[in-house]
Enzyme design. Structure first.
Site, PDB file in Angstrom:
ATOM      1  N   CYS A   1      -4.745   2.392  -3.760  1.00 45.04           N
ATOM      2  CA  CYS A   1      -3.487   2.903  -3.176  1.00 45.04           C
ATOM      3  C   CYS A   1      -2.342   1.910  -3.352  1.00 45.04           C
ATOM      4  O   CYS A   1      -1.456   1.821  -2.504  1.00 45.04           O
ATOM      5  CB  CYS A   1      -3.641   3.248  -1.700  1.00 45.04           C
ATOM      6  SG  CYS A   1      -4.735   4.620  -1.404  1.00 45.04           S
TER       7      CYS A   1
ATOM      8  N   GLN B   1      -4.569  -4.910   7.065  1.00 43.98           N
ATOM      9  CA  GLN B   1      -5.620  -5.817   6.575  1.00 43.98           C
ATOM     10  C   GLN B   1      -5.623  -7.149   7.302  1.00 43.98           C
ATOM     11  O   GLN B   1      -6.521  -7.961   7.089  1.00 43.98           O
ATOM     12  CB  GLN B   1      -5.427  -6.075   5.075  1.00 43.98           C
ATOM     13  CG  GLN B   1      -5.624  -4.860   4.197  1.00 43.98           C
ATOM     14  CD  GLN B   1      -7.048  -4.353   4.197  1.00 43.98           C
ATOM     15  OE1 GLN B   1      -7.993  -5.099   4.447  1.00 43.98           O
ATOM     16  NE2 GLN B   1      -7.211  -3.075   3.929  1.00 43.98           N
TER      17      GLN B   1
ATOM     18  N   LYS C   1     -10.211  -0.560  10.701  1.00 49.23           N
ATOM     19  CA  LYS C   1     -10.363  -1.767   9.875  1.00 49.23           C
ATOM     20  C   LYS C   1     -10.638  -2.987  10.744  1.00 49.23           C
ATOM     21  O   LYS C   1     -10.671  -4.114  10.270  1.00 49.23           O
ATOM     22  CB  LYS C   1      -9.107  -1.982   9.041  1.00 49.23           C
ATOM     23  CG  LYS C   1      -8.896  -0.882   7.979  1.00 49.23           C
ATOM     24  CD  LYS C   1      -7.714  -1.189   7.108  1.00 49.23           C
ATOM     25  CE  LYS C   1      -7.230   0.014   6.329  1.00 49.23           C
ATOM     26  NZ  LYS C   1      -8.023   0.275   5.115  1.00 49.23           N
TER      27      LYS C   1
ATOM     28  N   ASP D   1       3.129  -4.305   8.017  1.00 48.74           N
ATOM     29  CA  ASP D   1       1.915  -3.512   7.872  1.00 48.74           C
ATOM     30  C   ASP D   1       0.744  -4.471   8.054  1.00 48.74           C
ATOM     31  O   ASP D   1       0.426  -5.259   7.164  1.00 48.74           O
ATOM     32  CB  ASP D   1       1.914  -2.869   6.478  1.00 48.74           C
ATOM     33  CG  ASP D   1       0.566  -2.246   6.113  1.00 48.74           C
ATOM     34  OD1 ASP D   1      -0.390  -2.348   6.903  1.00 48.74           O
ATOM     35  OD2 ASP D   1       0.482  -1.640   5.025  1.00 48.74           O
TER      36      ASP D   1
ATOM     37  N   HIS E   1       0.874  -1.181   0.000  1.00 38.36           N
ATOM     38  CA  HIS E   1       0.000   0.000   0.000  1.00 38.36           C
ATOM     39  C   HIS E   1       0.913   1.234   0.000  1.00 38.36           C
ATOM     40  O   HIS E   1       2.026   1.179   0.527  1.00 38.36           O
ATOM     41  CB  HIS E   1      -0.830  -0.045   1.292  1.00 38.36           C
ATOM     42  CG  HIS E   1      -1.917   0.975   1.393  1.00 38.36           C
ATOM     43  ND1 HIS E   1      -1.671   2.276   1.753  1.00 38.36           N
ATOM     44  CD2 HIS E   1      -3.260   0.880   1.207  1.00 38.36           C
ATOM     45  CE1 HIS E   1      -2.824   2.939   1.788  1.00 38.36           C
ATOM     46  NE2 HIS E   1      -3.803   2.113   1.463  1.00 38.36           N
TER      47      HIS E   1
HETATM   48  C1  LIG Z   1      -2.465  -2.684   3.534  1.00 35.11           C
HETATM   49  C2  LIG Z   1      -2.760  -1.314   4.053  1.00 35.11           C
HETATM   50  N1  LIG Z   1      -1.778  -0.586   4.606  1.00 35.11           N
HETATM   51  C3  LIG Z   1      -1.999   0.636   5.096  1.00 35.11           C
HETATM   52  C4  LIG Z   1      -3.229   1.223   5.045  1.00 35.11           C
HETATM   53  C5  LIG Z   1      -3.421   2.599   5.589  1.00 35.11           C
HETATM   54  O1  LIG Z   1      -4.237   2.585   6.693  1.00 35.11           O
HETATM   55  P1  LIG Z   1      -4.721   3.956   7.334  1.00 35.11           P
HETATM   56  O2  LIG Z   1      -5.271   4.765   6.210  1.00 35.11           O
HETATM   57  O3  LIG Z   1      -5.770   3.546   8.312  1.00 35.11           O
HETATM   58  O4  LIG Z   1      -3.544   4.604   7.975  1.00 35.11           O
HETATM   59  C6  LIG Z   1      -4.285   0.517   4.463  1.00 35.11           C
HETATM   60  C7  LIG Z   1      -5.624   1.143   4.355  1.00 35.11           C
HETATM   61  O5  LIG Z   1      -6.233   1.218   3.326  1.00 35.11           O
HETATM   62  C8  LIG Z   1      -4.043  -0.782   3.963  1.00 35.11           C
HETATM   63  O6  LIG Z   1      -5.021  -1.483   3.395  1.00 35.11           O
END
Ligand SMILES: Cc1ncc(COP(=O)(O)O)c(C=O)c1O
Lengths: 141, 419
Positions: free
Chosen positions: B377, B216, B239, B213, B136
């Site tokens: 993203c 998910q 999430k 990270d 992401h």
């Molecule tokens: C794999 C992954 N990493 C990071 C993020 C970023 O999360 P946040 O926007 O809650 O900081 C997301 C959210 O869409 C994600 O799906």
């Protein structure tokens, strides 16, 4: 030649014939399919109205006070909406375009496509088209 | 004990009572464009159970005060609520100590914190940062920014077309030059569950630090940061059926102790004079200013809710939904499923050669169905797959097969309009 508002009113009348949302969208999709694409030589970075989801290209030329637009999108509903905007604004005097009010969008129930979250929504396309018209006007003045 | 399984949410035969569970998510009972809402955008954010909303309201109605500093009763209650969530998170991810749990705004802030503090003090020119092909932007951009500042180099772990990391490439990409490996646990676009335990071991073998990270992963998988041996693990409450604006950064104590603070302000200091200051101890060193107290407090209700069903049960049911959806999607003419890893969560991307994802989403919305379309993203991943975007349906435990039927019917309706 019909004025911008006469054309808008005609489109509103046409859309009033549809009872269901899917009939409206079928019509817009059809307009999208029929819209002659933009000349590939204009499919360049400068002519892109940037968005997250789909690409829109818009270009124009100016002759005797009249603005002619060409537009296209890689998504078909957006392309149909581009076709509607071209119907209303293309081949009109720059002055009229610059001061036009696109009230038909609301009246035909397409206001959801104006918004910012629908990236390269109608609002940014209209803005871009008016900018072109304003630019031509200033070259004339 | 709030962590206990809530038998009320189960049928007598041990299966989930989805009808009963849905009552805890009143937002699901609405019509969109005259059709029952089908919410399949759970990978973007999950809905919140009543218990979370009630905890949030109760906090503001009864306990609101600033934390840690006050001697009065409300301040003590607010502090106790805030710190109770820290304990719940510690148990939830099996951290060794509560001081290793740092509250952030979300996954993004957690990663940025590590890049800005650990990164700034540990990286130099020529050092290598290893990421995966399916990151992401949140786990890509902070490292690119760091690489620009330090002249470190970013390297990418490749994947196959199904969306599985090529474990055989780990040894060639991760070398003694590698100082940090940061990888997504579960891909938001593909649903792939990555072999992060193995990856972390590889990182440690060359003396690199490993960050995961978990944005998910936390809603689907049991997370044990000690078993994974992760050095840092970041995720977002929103999430995980919790409030927006709250995230967690787990870090091993020794690393956190050695890192400089991220932001300066109240809470994070122990002594300040006009000339200098000494920093507070963990975790407060990294929690400058008044935090998002109410949402942190309410986050505990989300964790308790997930515990009351149990992750293995959640995962088994979500898998049933995924299998059902895939079996229906597969039969649609002209569709291509994107993300077909053997080991994955309940997320399915797909594309049509002749229908733009934006067009599909517009028609699905008209039919009450919320999915996500675009690059999610993950633009580098889109480039790797040769796509500009996908349509993505992501399922949670409150979704049903009937909803999948409505979703599939909506796709057929769209196809009829477009073809
Ligand atoms: C794999 C992954 N990493 C990071 C993020 C970023 O999360 P946040 O926007 O809650 O900081 C997301 C959210 O869409 C994600 O799906």
């Amino acid at each position: 030649m019909a004025t911008i508002n006469e054309i808008q009113d005609q489109i509103i009348d046409d859309f009033n014939l549809f009872d269901e949302w899917d009939e409206k969208y079928a019509y817009i999709i059809d307009l999208g399919k029929k819209l002659q694409g933009i000349d590939p030589k204009y499919k360049i970075e400068e002519n892109i109205i940037k968005g997250c989801q789909s690409l829109v290209w818009m270009t124009s030329n100016y002759q005797d006070g009249i603005v002619h637009y060409q537009g296209e999108s890689d998504a078909i509903i957006v392309k149909g909406l581009v076709a509607l905007l071209l119907k209303v604004l293309s081949d009109q005097p720059a002055e009229d375009i610059a001061k036009s009010d696109m009230y038909f969008i609301d009246k035909i129930g397409m206001q959801q496509h104006l918004s910012m979250t629908r990236s390269n929504g109608l609002a940014s396309m209209v803005k871009q088209m008016k900018m072109h018209a304003l630019a031509y006007q200033s070259t004339q003045a | 004990m709030t962590n206990a399984i809530n038998t009320d949410l189960f049928n007598l035969d041990g299966t989930l009572n989805i009808e009963r569970i849905r009552e805890d998510f009143p937002i699901l009972y609405q019509e969109v464009n005259g059709k029952p809402l089908v919410y399949f955008d759970n990978a973007a954010t999950t809905q919140k159970p009543l218990q979370v909303v009630e905890a949030l309201t109760a906090y503001y109605l009864n306990d609101n005060a600033n934390i840690h500093r006050g001697i009065h009763t409300l301040a003590e209650r607010a502090t106790a609520g805030f710190e109770a969530t820290r304990d719940a998170v510690k148990t939830f991810i099996n951290a060794n100590e509560r001081e290793e749990i740092i509250f952030t705004r979300g996954t993004t802030e957690g990663i940025n914190l590590v890049a800005a503090t650990w990164g700034a003090t540990n990286l130099k020119e020529g050092d290598e940062i290893v990421l995966s092909a399916m990151e992401h932007h949140s786990n890509m951009v902070p490292w690119h920014m760091l690489a620009q500042r330090t002249k470190a180099v970013v390297k990418i772990l490749p994947m196959n077309d199904a969306g599985e990391l090529l474990t055989e490439a780990f040894d060639t990409i991760i070398t003694p030059k590698t100082k940090l490996v940061s990888c997504v646990h579960v891909s938001n676009t593909l649903g792939s569950i990555n072999p992060v335990k193995e990856l972390i071991a590889k990182a440690h073998a060359v003396g690199a630090v490993a960050m995961i990270d978990g944005a998910q992963a936390v809603s689907h998988l049991d997370i044990d940061v000690q078993d994974l041996n992760a050095d840092f693990y970041a995720f977002s409450a929103h999430k995980l059926y919790g409030p927006t604006g709250v995230g967690v950064l787990y870090g091993k104590r020794a690393l956190l102790e050695a890192m400089p603070p991220y932001q300066g302000g109240g809470e994070m200091i122990s002594d300040v004079s006009y000339e200098s200051c000494t920093y507070n101890e963990l975790p407060y060193k990294f929690e400058a200013g008044t935090p998002n107290i109410a949402d942190v407090v309410a986050f505990k209700a989300a964790i308790d809710y997930v515990h009351s069903i149990g992750k293995p049960t959640i995962r088994a049911y979500e898998h049933e939904l995924l299998d059902y959806a895939v079996s229906k999607l597969k039969d649609i003419e002209g569709i291509r499923l994107i993300g077909t890893a053997k080991n994955k969560v309940s997320v399915q991307s797909f594309v049509f050669s002749d229908i733009h994802h934006q067009d599909l989403a517009i028609i699905l919305d008209k039919e009450g169905v919320a999915i996500r379309t675009g690059h999610h993203c993950t633009q580098p991943l889109m480039g790797r797959l040769g796509l500009t975007g996908t349509s993505r349906a992501s399922f949670a435990f409150y979704n049903t097969k009937e909803e999948i039927d409505q979703f599939i019917a909506a796709i057929y309706k769209a196809i009829k309009l477009f073809r």
